[in-house]
Design an enzyme around this catalytic site. Structure first.
Site, PDB file in Angstrom:
ATOM      1  N   CYS A 114       0.833  -1.190  -0.114  1.00 32.88           N
ATOM      2  CA  CYS A 114      -0.186  -0.042   0.038  1.00 32.88           C
ATOM      3  C   CYS A 114       0.915   1.340   0.236  1.00 32.88           C
ATOM      4  O   CYS A 114       1.681   1.387  -0.859  1.00 32.88           O
ATOM      5  CB  CYS A 114      -0.860  -0.110   0.940  1.00 32.88           C
ATOM      6  SG  CYS A 114      -2.303   1.253   1.194  1.00 32.88           S
ATOM      7  N   LEU A 115       0.624   2.090   0.836  1.00 36.09           N
ATOM      8  CA  LEU A 115       1.603   3.359   1.155  1.00 36.09           C
ATOM      9  C   LEU A 115       2.924   3.081   1.086  1.00 36.09           C
ATOM     10  O   LEU A 115       3.998   3.724   0.817  1.00 36.09           O
ATOM     11  CB  LEU A 115       1.143   4.348   2.184  1.00 36.09           C
ATOM     12  CG  LEU A 115      -0.243   4.891   2.079  1.00 36.09           C
ATOM     13  CD1 LEU A 115      -0.497   5.847   3.370  1.00 36.09           C
ATOM     14  CD2 LEU A 115      -0.409   5.505   0.719  1.00 36.09           C
TER      15      LEU A 115
END
Length: 592
Positions: A323-324
């Site tokens: 994800c991030l």
């Protein structure tokens, strides 16, 4: 550690000191308003409706068509109601959408008067969907926003969520003599007390972490003011020579990848003979307000690589970002490639975007007005609180996470049983003001990374500089990082990319252990000289295969590592200052 900010990411007024006082006062006023609205900008809500109303007013034919639809739908509904009230049972409902809606799956919805409730709601829902569709001249994003807000409103008034109109609630009340309503009231009171105290979900996570979740054995071998680095203990007599470093998202806790023993990615990897290191991010407080996005790269990924280099000198690293964390890893890898730093053997990105032009439904919440609202609230608080951030994710799936859940727990008197993924999902973290503003403006709003305008240490980085092989994973039902958006890395990176499209959503598609029923995935590799295929053509040309993508990933890593196996590395490097500090899962993951 809270490195001093070298720039204010928030746009400031021109005019020098004369406007500084009003500027500060305005920010304080907007911060107070933001707390009242839960961080939602009134401008971001009202502007799309203004755009809709102005363009609809200038479209008489469109308005006439909506009027005709209302008359036709009303006539169809009235005819259906008369036939049903006359005792006819075998009548085709005019709005068949309810047939595929799980909210109306109970057999009681086919009985009077409940079917008329459902059909009346479906008629209104159908009209509002047509009414909020794009009007000529309307901004495309505003059209999506009005449609989204109309859906939210219709979900809120759905008869399935109303105890007066839901046959399942009536039946349960009759069967239990009203006990379900008493139990539902008790559930509601318990939740309100937990919300007031702010410790209900936090307590559940604290009781689970290290006991039923995040149980893979290991040691924290490095800690700074931003992260802990966990080295997991070997589970095999020999191991692959190159270790794996996992960079999780800091928007939640790392143990999404180390849940229960039977679905822990970390546990499975160590069982396959990989040495695994995990970054565990701190849960920042107001004192960390000036942490920047580059601090997460420098004091996170780069410090972790330095530590691994001390423990396993000379070994290249398979870096994996989720994800991030994957977005940050792509930035770090680009900067390393520019400096000819070749410590990365491969790069794996799990549900991670580098281009945010098509970043899914979250884009509905991101514009200048909304970001300014959040920035002012964070300027006042120092952080974006976890519950303030989670509200946006709840709205994306309001029917499932809000209304249907409320109907089950408060009217049917049921309680959703806690399970590992739900406990992790409720274990919220905070976002430092500066970092979150830089992320929202620089990446989400302005899309600087793929535009060649994202700078690291004063120089723009380019994904095309990366030459390490890339393993890229998207999930079919991802509403946070849509797989077609994840796939767009193929447009910007010149390295070999093995793309995997797996079944499931943003979390469940990644936590997809071998043996999990119903899992499947598609996989294919694109070489730098191969022609680009659109996401749709790629999917059409790659056949799905049953099973977990974990097995394919482990094989891919092994093929790109050194041949043969070696003895497991020691835990830490005490003589170089990296002695084990405490057992996994460490201290930072326990922070509330």
């Amino acid at each position: 550690m809270s490195p001093e900010a070298d720039a204010d990411p928030v746009p400031r007024p021109s005019g020098g000191g004369f406007l500084e006082g009003p500027y500060t006062l305005d920010r304080a006023a907007r911060a107070a308003m933001a707390r009242l609205t839960g961080g939602v900008s009134p401008s971001a809500v009202l502007a799309p409706w203004a755009d809709w109303a102005i363009n609809l007013a200038a479209a008489p034919a469109h308005r006439a068509a909506l009027g005709l639809k209302a008359v036709a739908d009303g006539g169809a509904l009235g005819s259906y109601a008369l036939k049903r009230l006359a005792g006819l049972a075998d009548v085709e409902p005019p709005f068949s959408e309810t047939g595929g809606d799980r909210r109306f799956a109970d057999p009681g919805w086919s009985d009077l008067p409940f079917d008329l409730y459902a059909q009346s709601w479906a008629a209104a829902d159908s009209w509002w969907r047509a009414a909020t569709s794009a009007v000529r001249g309307m901004h495309e994003r505003n059209a999506r926003r009005t449609g989204f807000m109309a859906d939210l409103a219709m979900d809120a008034v759905c008869p399935a969520n109303n105890p007066m109109f839901n046959p399942a609630i009536w039946r349960r009340t009759a069967e239990t003599g009203g006990w379900n309503l008493w139990q539902g009231a008790a559930n509601f009171l318990e939740d309100m007390v937990s919300v007031t105290r702010g410790n209900g979900h936090d307590r559940a996570a604290r009781e689970a972490v290290g006991h039923s979740l995040a149980m893979t054995p290991g040691e924290v071998i490095y800690r700074n003011g931003l992260m802990e680095l966990i080295q997991y203990a070997p589970q095999t007599g020999t191991v692959h020579a190159e270790p794996i470093l996992i960079v999780p998202a800091w928007i939640m806790k790392y143990y999404i990848l180390d849940l229960s023993p039977d679905n822990s990615l970390v546990g499975w990897l160590t069982g396959q003979g990989f040495t695994v290191y995990m970054i565990s991010w701190i849960n920042p407080g107001p004192e960390d307000r000036d942490l920047s996005l580059d601090d997460y790269r420098t004091f996170g990924i780069m410090d972790a690589l330095d530590t691994i280099g001390a423990v396993q000198p000379g070994a290249k690293v398979h870096a994996c970002g989720y994800c991030l964390g994957g977005t940050l890893l792509a930035i770090a890898a680009s900067e390393m490639a520019r400096r000819r730093d070749d410590r990365l053997a491969t790069i794996t990105l799990l549900a991670a975007q580098v281009d945010f032009a098509e970043a899914g439904d979250l884009l509905l919440f991101v514009d200048d007005a909304q970001i300014a609202c959040l920035e002012d609230m964070m300027w006042d608080q120092g952080v974006l609180e976890g519950h303030q951030m989670s509200g946006a994710f709840t709205l994306l799936r309001a029917d499932e996470l809000l209304w249907s859940k409320a109907a089950r727990e408060y009217f049917l008197g049921e309680r959703d049983k806690p399970f590992d993924l739900a406990i992790w999902n409720s274990d919220q973290t905070r976002m430092p003001a500066r970092m979150h503003s830089e992320y929202l403006r620089g990446l989400f709003l302005e899309n600087r990374l793929t535009a060649g305008r994202f700078a690291v240490e004063g120089r723009a980085v380019a994904l095309s500089d990366i030459d390490a092989p890339i393993f890229l994973v998207g999930t079919e039902k991802d509403h946070i990082a849509p797989w077609a958006s994840v796939y767009k890395l193929n447009l910007f990176a010149r390295a070999p990319i093995t793309f995997v499209l797996t079944s499931g959503g943003h979390n469940a598609g990644i936590v997809s252990e071998p043996g999990h029923a119903g899992r499947s995935f598609r996989i294919a590799t694109r070489q730098p000289d191969d022609d680009y295929l659109s996401p749709e053509r790629w999917k059409a040309g790659v056949e799905p295969q049953d099973g977990s993508w974990w097995m394919a990933w482990a094989g891919w890593l092994a093929e790109r590592g050194s041949p043969g196996r070696v003895a497991p590395p020691r835990m830490g490097a005490p003589e170089q200052g990296y002695a084990p500090i405490e057992p996994a899962p460490g201290r930072y993951v326990q922070m509330s």
